[in-house]
Design an enzyme around this catalytic site. Sequence first.
Site, PDB file in Angstrom:
ATOM      1  N   GLU B  49       3.606 -30.066  50.029  1.00 59.02           N
ATOM      2  CA  GLU B  49       3.985 -30.429  48.658  1.00 59.02           C
ATOM      3  C   GLU B  49       3.845 -31.924  48.382  1.00 59.02           C
ATOM      4  OE1 GLU B  49       5.744 -28.401  50.561  1.00 59.02           O
ATOM      5  OE2 GLU B  49       6.144 -26.544  49.453  1.00 59.02           O
ATOM      6  N   PHE B 111      20.387 -19.541  49.509  1.00 58.84           N
ATOM      7  CA  PHE B 111      19.185 -19.759  50.298  1.00 58.84           C
ATOM      8  C   PHE B 111      18.173 -20.598  49.504  1.00 58.84           C
ATOM      9  CE2 PHE B 111      14.881 -18.261  51.609  1.00 58.84           C
ATOM     10  CZ  PHE B 111      14.882 -18.897  52.845  1.00 58.84           C
ATOM     11  N   GLN B 112      17.697 -21.645  50.095  1.00 56.15           N
ATOM     12  CA  GLN B 112      16.735 -22.570  49.478  1.00 56.15           C
ATOM     13  C   GLN B 112      17.231 -23.169  48.173  1.00 56.15           C
ATOM     14  OE1 GLN B 112      12.796 -20.728  49.606  1.00 56.15           O
ATOM     15  NE2 GLN B 112      12.571 -21.525  51.691  1.00 56.15           N
ATOM     16  N   LYS B 161      15.338 -19.279  38.614  1.00 59.64           N
ATOM     17  CA  LYS B 161      14.586 -18.027  38.639  1.00 59.64           C
ATOM     18  C   LYS B 161      14.962 -17.106  37.475  1.00 59.64           C
ATOM     19  CE  LYS B 161      13.296 -14.562  42.043  1.00 59.64           C
ATOM     20  NZ  LYS B 161      12.055 -14.704  42.755  1.00 59.64           N
ATOM     21  N   MET B 475      -1.187 -53.333  59.775  1.00 51.17           N
ATOM     22  CA  MET B 475      -0.447 -54.323  59.002  1.00 51.17           C
ATOM     23  C   MET B 475       0.854 -54.711  59.692  1.00 51.17           C
ATOM     24  SD  MET B 475      -0.480 -56.314  56.558  1.00 51.17           S
ATOM     25  CE  MET B 475      -1.412 -55.985  55.071  1.00 51.17           C
TER      26      MET B 475
END
Lengths: 159, 567
Positions: B49, B111-112, B161, B475
């Site tokens: 993602e 959940f999630q 949802k 760097m």
Amino acid sequence: MERKEHIISLLVKNAPDVLARIAGALGGKGYNIESLCVNATADYNVSKIVLTTRGNLATLNRIEKLLNKLIDVIQVDVVNPDRFVEKELTLAKIKIAEEFRSKIAVDIDSYKWKVVWLNGDYLILEVTADKDEMDQILQHLSELGMVEYTRTGTIVIER
Amino acid sequence: MKLKGTQILFKVLEQEKVDTIFGYPGGAVLDIYDELYKTRLRHILVRHEQGAVHAADGYARASGQVGVCLVTSGPGATNTVTGIATANMDSIPMVVFTGQVSTALIGNDAFQECDITGITRPCTKHNFLVRNIEDLTETIRKAFWIARSGRPGPVLVDLPKNVMAAETEFNPEPPKRRKMDVAYEPVPETYEEILRMIQEAERPVLMIGGGIILGGASSELTAFARKLRLPVTGTLMGLGAFPGTDPLWLGMVGMHGTYYANMAVCNTDLLIIIGARCDDRVTSKIDCFASGAKIIHVDVDESSIEKNVAVDLALVSDAKRALGHMNRMIEDRHFEINTRKREDWLNRITDWKHQEPLMYEQDDRIIKPQYVIEKLYELTKGEAIITTEVGQNQMWAAQFYHFDRPHTFISSGGLGTMGYGLPAAIGAQCALPDKLVVDIAGDGSIQMNIQEMATAVQYNLPVKVVLLNNGFLGMVRQWQELFYEKRYSQTDMTYQPDFVKLAEAYGWVGLRTDSPAEVADMLKQGMNTPRPVLMDFRVDREEGVYPMVRPGAGISEMTLFPRKKCV
Ligand SMILES: Cc1ncc(C[n+]2csc(CCOP(=O)(O)OP(=O)(O)O)c2C)c(N)n1
């Protein structure tokens, strides 16, 4: 540098996370909110927030701009004390000791404090005053047996 | 017309003229992905993602349109945070849709479930949790409007949802909105004052930032600078806003800015800053930044002005309108500058330029990273869209590739996010399928989102990676060399995959060389291959980026290129 107290009055959307956004925007940049008052206005969709903070003018400027950037903030006013009426409210619980009983009665009368609750041992006073005055009153009450108090943040209204 | 939440989402995306979204499915967005299946919207399936957000960001920077992402709740949402913070720091217009558990479950540690609006509050321009289906249409429209207007930025919309499954009446008419910046209609006297200050100045310098590109003001800026013969320098984000091949261009300002740009800013008597927020990488020690000068600052975002640099004149306006207005004022009247004084000043800058140009020392045994970029510039005639990773590769790209047009240099400036360049190149290539898109990379950064190589192959996106492989986190190593007596603590990355084999495993073409003589040919071969190509250039391991302003120093106190062989 001078770290004066500043009062900021805001109109904001009345929604669950708006206060979190404001606190986050200021806290995330290291600015402290010293006092805070929030409630809905006559229009329930809009809340008024009065907050106080400390800093020099540049800080105040930055805070004002940061608040103005928030989408849910409708209006930001930096309060000029000369044009506003400013008050705080305190509820003070006092244990009534024999030696102070008459002194308290006299003060209640002369300062026009309101007794909002009372039993044989304790009384609760409602006191309104501006910030500096309130500091003095609380000092005074602590010498007369005050055991606890709850003090609101500053509220203001334009004259 | 009654529609489901999922249908409304795609209807509004269509109305907002979204043609591509970047995303990754999951439980909370199954219904949305099912609806997507029925539409013709192009969806790019990334491999992480974070890649989706950087790709949407690259798409936005290359096209000037809003980038759009769609991810699932919980880990899908948290994986977007670095990308969102990256876009936020660079003011990139973007809308990120995240799935969320049903409203009845929010707060239950379902959940999630994750409070993604809470997590992203400080790194979005604004975010929304849509609690009622009735609010959905308006919220999505508002998200796009907020992302685009004023100082652009990322907006996150969290979609539970059950809300997406619910139905409501869809109003196809978008409401009329005021433009966000009309409140800041500047007074004509301010323009007069700016022009007067420029006229009176003996050694003016224009310093531009990403605001010129975001505000679409490059042609106005170019006309303005040329008419008034103002030397122009820019921040990293400003590269491409003014033609990099114009004699008035001084190169980048700041920590790794050119000697002459930094000297000009130090010696100017009038610094005109447009669309830049003046962070510490630009100003270095603030007391030494344009200390003798009057300063004018023009920005759409009021909170960028006087944040770091005290100014004499502030103008809250978008750059296009301000510059357009002043250009017309200059045309309408006989506007004269003191040509002799101006040419003296420009000559002085040219002297600095000759005295200390951007340089490196070519070597016939070992590849110098700067040489690779110089060759890349030559071969592509400066026409490529360049994305970068972060570190030395990014600074050399900024120094040695010259950008003549806006939207051609795409780099994570504010956050400095390693792993940005490859997904951003993929996004840019989606926006501009006919352009050559090249990610100038370091071997550390490229490994942070290397999984997106698969995405490029899946969608036939022929992006090129020019890997300046020094086997170091270069760097950081440079700082350890200069400030920590070469104690290279945890910066040696000699253990790395065989990048050529890796490229081939992903279905890319992989090329490698360690010989300076082969650089040009390999670049040519890479650029001419109509497929994704990774070019692994084994470069000098301990080359440094110069000039460099040491942390805490003023910008005129530069450490210059250490000339080993020069007399
Ligand atoms: C996500 C992230 N982690 C850490 C850093 C700190 N950092 C800045 S530059 C750099 C080294 C980058 O190494 P490499 O990609 O190999 O590029 P080089 O400097 O060698 O060109 C690091 C670790 C960062 N910018 N971003």
